[in-house]
Design an enzyme around this catalytic site. Structure first.
Site, PDB file in Angstrom:
ATOM      1  N   ALA A  37      -7.602  -7.260  -8.956  1.00  5.57           N
ATOM      2  CA  ALA A  37      -8.517  -8.179  -8.268  1.00  5.57           C
ATOM      3  C   ALA A  37      -9.221  -9.110  -9.241  1.00  5.57           C
ATOM      4  CB  ALA A  37      -9.548  -7.374  -7.465  1.00  5.57           C
TER       5      ALA A  37
ATOM      6  N   LEU B 169      -4.762  -5.926  19.884  1.00  3.68           N
ATOM      7  CA  LEU B 169      -5.903  -6.516  20.595  1.00  3.68           C
ATOM      8  C   LEU B 169      -6.589  -5.468  21.459  1.00  3.68           C
ATOM      9  CD1 LEU B 169      -7.548  -9.000  21.528  1.00  3.68           C
ATOM     10  CD2 LEU B 169      -5.768  -9.407  23.238  1.00  3.68           C
TER      11      LEU B 169
ATOM     12  N   ASP C 245       0.846  -1.199   0.000  1.00  2.08           N
ATOM     13  CA  ASP C 245       0.000   0.000   0.000  1.00  2.08           C
ATOM     14  C   ASP C 245       0.878   1.244   0.000  1.00  2.08           C
ATOM     15  OD1 ASP C 245      -2.292   1.857   0.874  1.00  2.08           O
ATOM     16  OD2 ASP C 245      -3.281  -0.087   0.847  1.00  2.08           O
TER      17      ASP C 245
ATOM     18  N   ASN D 174     -14.117   0.319  -6.220  1.00  7.21           N
ATOM     19  CA  ASN D 174     -15.162   1.230  -5.736  1.00  7.21           C
ATOM     20  C   ASN D 174     -15.862   1.938  -6.894  1.00  7.21           C
ATOM     21  OD1 ASN D 174     -14.163   0.596  -3.183  1.00  7.21           O
ATOM     22  ND2 ASN D 174     -12.817   2.385  -3.150  1.00  7.21           N
TER      23      ASN D 174
ATOM     24  N   HIS E 266      -3.574   5.812   3.805  1.00 12.16           N
ATOM     25  CA  HIS E 266      -4.291   4.598   3.378  1.00 12.16           C
ATOM     26  C   HIS E 266      -3.600   3.325   3.875  1.00 12.16           C
ATOM     27  CE1 HIS E 266      -5.915   1.788   0.263  1.00 12.16           C
ATOM     28  NE2 HIS E 266      -6.961   2.605   0.250  1.00 12.16           N
TER      29      HIS E 266
ATOM     30  N   ASP F  68       0.118   2.559  18.529  1.00 15.55           N
ATOM     31  CA  ASP F  68      -0.604   1.290  18.617  1.00 15.55           C
ATOM     32  C   ASP F  68       0.228   0.104  18.130  1.00 15.55           C
ATOM     33  OD1 ASP F  68      -2.663   2.833  19.503  1.00 15.55           O
ATOM     34  OD2 ASP F  68      -4.135   2.170  18.018  1.00 15.55           O
TER      35      ASP F  68
ATOM     36  N   SER G 102     -11.221  -1.071  -0.213  1.00 14.09           N
ATOM     37  CA  SER G 102      -9.883  -1.036   0.390  1.00 14.09           C
ATOM     38  C   SER G 102      -9.925  -1.373   1.871  1.00 14.09           C
ATOM     39  CB  SER G 102      -9.269   0.357   0.242  1.00 14.09           C
ATOM     40  OG  SER G 102      -8.775   0.551  -1.049  1.00 14.09           O
TER      41      SER G 102
END
Lengths: 428, 69
Positions: free
Chosen positions: A319, A220, A176, A303, A208, A185, A378
């Site tokens: 895809a 978690l 990406d 999209n 993104h 995080d 996405s």
């Protein structure tokens, strides 16, 4: 989910979709009371008189259309004139909302049988839309998921929060726009980065990539806010194949796939594509060779639909390659998101394979913003990538065998397979 | 350039032949069996055994502020 009549043009604002043409209303109002409010007293004080209880209407439910009525079990009243409640301080007396009564149409476009039915339909809907419990989990019988304190709606819908698997021992590549390595995080997580964009480091100058990595592999228990990541124990491989401006060519993407295979990634997540309906051969080969070497590629279907305008779009490249799993986006009702691309007829390999949560998805965003909610196939793709990592851990399966188990284990949906493939992938 | 299955094992030989025909080779991707690079006249690569030539497609995300990505 599609009206037969042409839909008005939808504008998407931070507050949700809006249309330029005002909604059709009946001229009456719905008053929504707080749970503990003294509804009859409040109505009387506001000058709204002669409000019948729904229980006093006997069997004549169509009287609701012409009689000011209190829905006792719903804590709502429908009135022709809200009197003093329409102005300020309604909240002080336990009124949560005063809204115009909308006219609802049946979905075939023929006008409904008068607004008496509309009102009853509304009452039924309000009764069935049970409020979520305090932690945000969907209440029994409720048909919509919503973000809760403990987990996002996507984590709940895919049952990742109920899984004992974390993706431990599984390497997940996200190809990406890179990764914000300063994001708190991910402190202490094993993250391997590489940039395939000339002149740019692997740091995410777009956002993104960091969002997709968050959904597939986020923690978690974040320090604050709900859980938003699926495979919290997976090893992360962040390949930057799209520039900070969000673009990239085949060569960077193929190089990223090659790198991910070499690194031993069981899952390669690609939330990228071009609106090219025909199969682009390099990805047919790359997908097959990835499978041959134990790596499953999942990619965003695209999209390019505008279903509100009856435009269903098509699955774009990469895809649409037969050896790459194409992922569609669902909304909180597990309906197809309005933008999610459909399988083209007779498209060799160009079909939707699976679906995942892809509407208003909350995940990590480069600092200092930290979090953001966005929509797209996405966002559905990294849900599926993370879930695939859980299945890879749980079963030991890889590549084609892993893909097969994902197809078997996804939950079938009422939506056409053209739109959602085998359905919503859930956690083991 | 996609290298066919029969020639993946000899990808270095293929690359040498591509360079000999005038191609500027950027990347040799052994796992996927591909070579990327540029050449002014792709027809110069006609007849190189074991390869298929594909034009590169550009992929573009919406800008970061877009609600649908």
């Amino acid at each position: 989910m599609i009206d037969a009549e042409p839909a008005p043009e939808v504008h998407f604002t931070p507050d949700g979709p809006t249309v330029a043409t005002p909604p059709e209303t009946t001229g009456r109002y719905i008053v929504v009371f707080a749970h503990d409010a003294d509804a009859p007293g409040v109505l009387a004080t506001a000058g709204v008189r002669e409000v019948a209880s729904i229980r006093d209407l006997g069997g004549e439910l169509d009287a609701v259309a012409r009689t000011d009525t209190m829905f006792d079990r719903l804590g709502m009243a429908i009135v022709s004139d809200p009197g003093g409640l329409a102005t300020a301080n309604a909240a002080d007396v336990g009124v949560l909302a005063v809204v115009p009564e909308l006219i609802h149409h049946v979905r075939d476009g023929a006008y409904a049988r008068g607004y008496a039915d509309g009102t009853q339909d509304l009452a039924t809907r309000l009764a069935s839309a049970a409020p979520a419990s305090a932690d945000g989990d969907a209440a029994p019988g409720a048909r919509a998921f919503r973000d809760g304190d403990a987990a996002t709606w996507g984590i709940q819908a895919t049952r990742a929060d109920a899984s004992s698997y974390s993706g431990a021992g599984i390497k997940v590549a996200v190809l990406d726009t890179g990764f914000d390595s300063t994001h708190p995080d991910f402190a202490g997580r094993a993250v391997t980065t590489a940039s395939f964009i000339a002149g740019e480091t692997s740091e995410d100058g777009h956002g993104h990539g960091t969002h997709c990595i968050g959904t597939s592999c986020g923690p978690l228990a974040p320090e604050s806010g709900p859980r938003y990541g699926v495979a919290h124990g997976a090893e992360i491989f962040a390949g930057k194949v799209l520039s900070n401006a969000g673009s990239g060519g085949d060569s960077a993407i193929l190089a990223g796939i090659d790198w991910a295979i070499t690194q031993g990634c069981a899952i390669i997540s690609m939330s990228l594509g071009a609106d090219v309906p025909n199969v682009h051969e390099p990805y047919t080969l790359a997908g097959r060779r990835a499978l041959d070497q134990g790596s499953l590629i999942v990619a965003a279907a695209g999209n390019n639909a505008q279903r509100t305008d009856l435009n269903f779009g098509f699955v774009g490249t990469p895809a649409n390659s037969p050896h790459i799993a194409a992922v569609a986006a669902l909304n909180q009702q597990l309906d197809v998101a309005f933008f999610s691309a459909r399988t083209l007829p007779d498209a060799r390999g160009g079909q939707v394979d699976l679906a995942g949560p892809g509407y208003q998805v909350y995940s990590s965003w480069p600092m200092p913003q930290r979090y953001r909610s966005i929509s797209g196939t996405s966002m559905a793709t990294p849900h599926v990538a993370g879930l695939a990592a859980l299945w890879a851990e749980a079963t030991g399966l890889r590549a084609g065998a892993l893909w097969s188990i994902l197809t078997q284990e996804s939950h079938r949906l009422l939506a056409p397979s053209l739109d959602v493939g085998s359905g919503l992938l859930v956690a083991p | 350039m996609a290298v066919d299955d029969a020639h993946v094992a000899q990808i270095d030989d293929v690359v040498a032949r591509l360079r000999a025909r005038g191609m500027t080779v950027d990347q040799v991707m052994r796992s996927v069996g591909m070579v990327s690079g540029s050449i002014d006249d792709p027809s110069a690569l006609d007849g190189v055994a074991g390869v298929q030539v594909h034009g590169a497609v550009r992929h573009q995300l919406p800008d970061p502020g877009s609600d649908v990505q």
